[in-house]
Design a protein around this motif. Structure first.
Motif, short mmCIF file in Angstrom:
data_model
loop_
_atom_site.label_atom_id
_atom_site.label_comp_id
_atom_site.label_asym_id
_atom_site.label_seq_id
_atom_site.Cartn_x
_atom_site.Cartn_y
_atom_site.Cartn_z
N THR A 250 0.88 -1.21 0.29
CA THR A 250 -0.15 0.19 -0.04
C THR A 250 0.99 1.03 0.05
OG1 THR A 250 -0.19 -0.14 2.32
CG2 THR A 250 -2.10 -1.26 1.43
N SER A 251 2.12 1.19 0.99
CA SER A 251 2.97 2.44 0.42
C SER A 251 4.32 2.12 -0.21
CB SER A 251 3.13 2.28 2.17
OG SER A 251 1.81 3.28 2.45
N GLY A 252 4.95 0.98 0.01
CA GLY A 252 6.43 0.46 -1.02
C GLY A 252 6.19 1.13 -2.51
N GLU A 253 7.54 0.96 -2.51
CA GLU A 253 7.97 0.58 -3.98
C GLU A 253 7.63 -0.16 -4.03
OE1 GLU A 253 9.28 3.26 -5.97
OE2 GLU A 253 8.86 5.15 -4.55
N LEU A 254 7.05 -0.31 -5.93
CA LEU A 254 7.06 -1.88 -6.19
C LEU A 254 8.20 -1.97 -7.36
CD1 LEU A 254 3.28 -1.91 -5.71
CD2 LEU A 254 4.43 -2.64 -4.46
N ASP A 255 7.85 -3.43 -8.07
CA ASP A 255 8.52 -3.96 -8.50
C ASP A 255 7.43 -3.82 -10.28
OD1 ASP A 255 9.97 -5.39 -10.90
OD2 ASP A 255 10.72 -7.16 -10.07
N GLY A 256 7.22 -2.90 -10.82
CA GLY A 256 6.07 -3.12 -12.57
C GLY A 256 6.92 -3.40 -13.56
N SER A 257 7.80 -4.70 -14.12
CA SER A 257 8.46 -4.67 -14.49
C SER A 257 7.42 -5.76 -15.23
CB SER A 257 9.50 -4.89 -14.57
OG SER A 257 9.70 -6.21 -13.35
N PRO A 258 7.11 -6.01 -16.66
CA PRO A 258 6.76 -7.13 -16.75
C PRO A 258 6.92 -8.73 -16.26
CG PRO A 258 7.15 -6.09 -18.83
CD PRO A 258 8.17 -5.61 -17.84
N TYR A 259 6.82 -9.73 -16.48
CA TYR A 259 6.80 -10.81 -15.72
C TYR A 259 6.42 -11.85 -16.77
CZ TYR A 259 1.90 -9.78 -15.00
OH TYR A 259 0.58 -9.50 -14.95
N ASP A 260 6.70 -13.16 -16.58
CA ASP A 260 6.61 -14.02 -17.39
C ASP A 260 4.82 -15.20 -17.37
OD1 ASP A 260 9.47 -14.07 -18.26
OD2 ASP A 260 9.86 -15.46 -16.52
N ILE A 261 5.15 -15.16 -18.43
CA ILE A 261 3.32 -16.12 -18.53
C ILE A 261 3.23 -16.85 -19.12
CG2 ILE A 261 2.06 -13.67 -18.96
CD1 ILE A 261 1.48 -14.08 -21.40
N GLU A 262 2.52 -17.80 -19.05
CA GLU A 262 2.33 -19.19 -19.62
C GLU A 262 0.97 -18.82 -20.68
OE1 GLU A 262 2.40 -22.26 -17.32
OE2 GLU A 262 4.22 -21.82 -16.12
N SER A 263 0.79 -19.28 -21.31
CA SER A 263 -1.25 -19.39 -21.75
C SER A 263 -0.86 -20.71 -23.07
CB SER A 263 -0.84 -18.43 -22.82
OG SER A 263 -0.27 -18.00 -24.04
N ASN A 264 -1.93 -20.74 -22.89
CA ASN A 264 -2.51 -22.46 -24.26
C ASN A 264 -2.38 -21.57 -25.97
OD1 ASN A 264 -4.69 -20.62 -23.94
ND2 ASN A 264 -6.15 -21.98 -24.66
N LEU A 265 -1.99 -20.03 -26.48
CA LEU A 265 -1.91 -19.67 -27.53
C LEU A 265 -1.05 -20.79 -28.51
CD1 LEU A 265 -2.33 -15.23 -27.64
CD2 LEU A 265 -4.26 -17.89 -26.95
N ARG A 266 -0.43 -21.35 -27.87
CA ARG A 266 -0.01 -22.33 -29.28
C ARG A 266 0.34 -24.05 -28.86
NH1 ARG A 266 2.96 -19.56 -33.20
NH2 ARG A 266 3.67 -16.86 -32.46
N GLN A 267 -0.86 -24.04 -27.97
CA GLN A 267 -1.17 -25.44 -27.83
C GLN A 267 -2.45 -25.89 -28.24
OE1 GLN A 267 -0.94 -25.69 -23.24
NE2 GLN A 267 0.64 -24.23 -23.29
N ALA A 268 -2.83 -24.97 -29.84
CA ALA A 268 -4.07 -25.28 -29.95
C ALA A 268 -3.79 -26.92 -30.70
CB ALA A 268 -4.76 -24.66 -30.95
N GLN A 269 -4.32 -27.22 -31.72
CA GLN A 269 -4.29 -29.21 -32.35
C GLN A 269 -3.02 -28.31 -33.44
OE1 GLN A 269 -7.38 -31.24 -32.45
NE2 GLN A 269 -8.11 -31.48 -31.14
N ASP A 270 -3.02 -27.86 -33.85
CA ASP A 270 -2.47 -27.36 -35.70
C ASP A 270 -0.88 -26.80 -34.80
OD1 ASP A 270 -3.66 -24.59 -34.68
OD2 ASP A 270 -4.57 -24.52 -36.57
N GLY A 271 -0.89 -26.49 -33.58
CA GLY A 271 0.03 -25.20 -34.01
C GLY A 271 -0.23 -24.11 -33.60
N ALA A 272 -1.03 -23.67 -34.30
CA ALA A 272 -1.52 -22.04 -34.50
C ALA A 272 -1.57 -21.46 -33.27
CB ALA A 272 -1.71 -22.02 -35.40
N ASP A 273 -2.17 -20.43 -33.44
CA ASP A 273 -2.62 -19.35 -31.63
C ASP A 273 -3.79 -19.43 -32.23
OD1 ASP A 273 -0.18 -17.99 -31.17
OD2 ASP A 273 -0.85 -16.34 -32.35
#
Length: 406
Positions: free
Chosen positions: A68-91
């Protein structure tokens, strides 16, 4: 006394005890309605959190001062998603995930912080995670975070559903975290979107989140919060039904174990005619110091004729030593509505249900598990995504296996 000598002494604000509120922006008149709360994206516009403020008085504020009061790390972070896990390998067609700058016009389209933790996250994030959805065909998207670490962090996510689009978006949270964040959800005309936020953090994690949703004309949002893991999880969803025919179904499920604090402050603002909302949150509590907080605010504004609204919270207490706070609030500024109501209940097992099951040869321990599972499964079954529903049912079974009735 003659008319010429008559004088009128006007009362001052101080005579009535009115002074600036410690939560910032209060001015000289008290907040009369939920929509009048002070808002700002700048953390410096809010006073330090003391725990005496209305929005913080039920929260263990001393345990997350850094958020609520301190400095925060606001940089992008690693995520996982299923966008490249479709059956045809595409998004997945019609879905893109990207990082965008703070200057992006879509940031701020759904809402503005009303408290300091949310404003602190807004002040410190560097880039926002944008999930853009187009196309009328139904689609499922899963985004998972597992590596945020133990440092104090800020985050910002925008989910944008184009007009007439359809999708289910699952936001999964696991691992270690000390996180404060904002999630914005914007639905265009006739969009149909389900957003599920699942909190399965490690035992020491702290997660403060504000979700802001703006629902457009004839659009429908299903917003589901599932909080199972973490030391402190405070997730507050706000929905603005901004245009005629907008619809929201806000659902929540939580299971608080010993020492856990799980909190939800839900706000639905009917600001347009012929809008609809249904709010249903259910929770179970077990173990010494298990705590849940649910506050439900529904505002039916003076333009919201024809509104149909109902909110409810149900809590099932499984052992001694727990506490469930449940506060439903309803404000109505027009008499021309279809219906509005609210309900709240907190209690132990229904002895008649247990007797019915035991009379049919089911042991008491198994009967208790069946009752609790049936109570909570109502929320899980409305997700509409079988793999996630099955996994959450398994998580509930694991929670119930640790239950020791008092």
């Amino acid at each position: 006394m003659s008319a010429a000598s008559t004088s009128t002494v006007m009362p001052t604000a101080e005579q009535h005890g009115l002074k600036k509120h410690s939560d910032g922006g209060w001015g000289l008149v008290p907040v009369q309605t939920r929509s009048e709360r002070f808002k700002s994206v700048d953390v410096n516009d809010f006073e330090a959190v003391t725990g005496r403020e209305a929005v913080w008085k039920l929260s263990p504020v001393a345990k997350f001062v850094d958020l609520t009061s301190g400095e925060l790390d606001g940089s992008p972070y690693d995520i996982e998603s299923n966008l490249r896990q479709a059956q045809d390998g595409a998004d997945v067609t019609g879905v893109t995930i990207s990082w965008v700058d703070r200057s992006d016009a879509r940031i701020g389209a759904a809402g503005t912080p009303e408290e300091r933790a949310s404003a602190n996250a807004w002040s410190h994030f560097e880039k926002a995670l944008l999930v853009s959805i187009t196309g009328e065909e139904a689609k499922e998207v899963t985004i998972r975070r597992t590596a945020l670490g133990g440092a104090a962090r800020a985050a910002h996510t925008v989910i944008e559903a184009a007009p007439f689009s359809q999708a289910l978006v699952v936001l999964e949270n696991a691992g270690d975290a000390r996180l404060t964040e904002n999630v914005e959800i914007v639905l265009g005309e006739s969009a149909n979107l389900t957003v599920v936020s699942v909190q399965q953090w490690n035992d020491d994690a702290v997660h403060l989140a504000s979700h802001f949703s703006r629902v457009g004309r004839d659009a429908k949002l299903k917003h589901i919060v599932v909080s199972l893991g973490g030391s402190i999880v405070r997730l507050n969803p706000t929905t603005l039904l901004a245009e005629s025919g907008a619809d929201v179904e806000a659902l929540g499920l939580y299971f608080a174990d010993a020492g856990q604090h799980l909190e939800q402050q839900v706000y639905v603002n009917h600001d347009a005619p012929h809008t609809r909302s249904r709010v249903t949150y259910k929770g179970a509590l077990q173990g010494e110091g298990a705590r849940s907080v649910w506050i439900g605010d529904v505002l039916i504004g003076n333009k919201a004729v024809g509104t149909d609204s109902y909110e409810q919270n149900r809590n099932l207490v499984l052992t001694d030593g727990t506490r469930a706070d449940s506060v439903p609030n309803l404000e109505i500024e027009t008499g021309d509505i279809a219906g509005a109501g609210h309900a709240s209940a907190t209690g132990r097992f229904d002895d008649e249900q247990l007797f019915y099951l035991q009379a049919r040869g089911i042991p008491e321990s198994e009967a208790r598990r069946l009752v609790v599972r049936g109570f909570l499964s109502e929320i899980v079954q409305q997700i509409g995504f079988a793999p996630l529903e099955e996994r959450l049912q398994g998580e509930l079974e694991a929670e119930l296996s640790r239950t020791r009735p008092s």
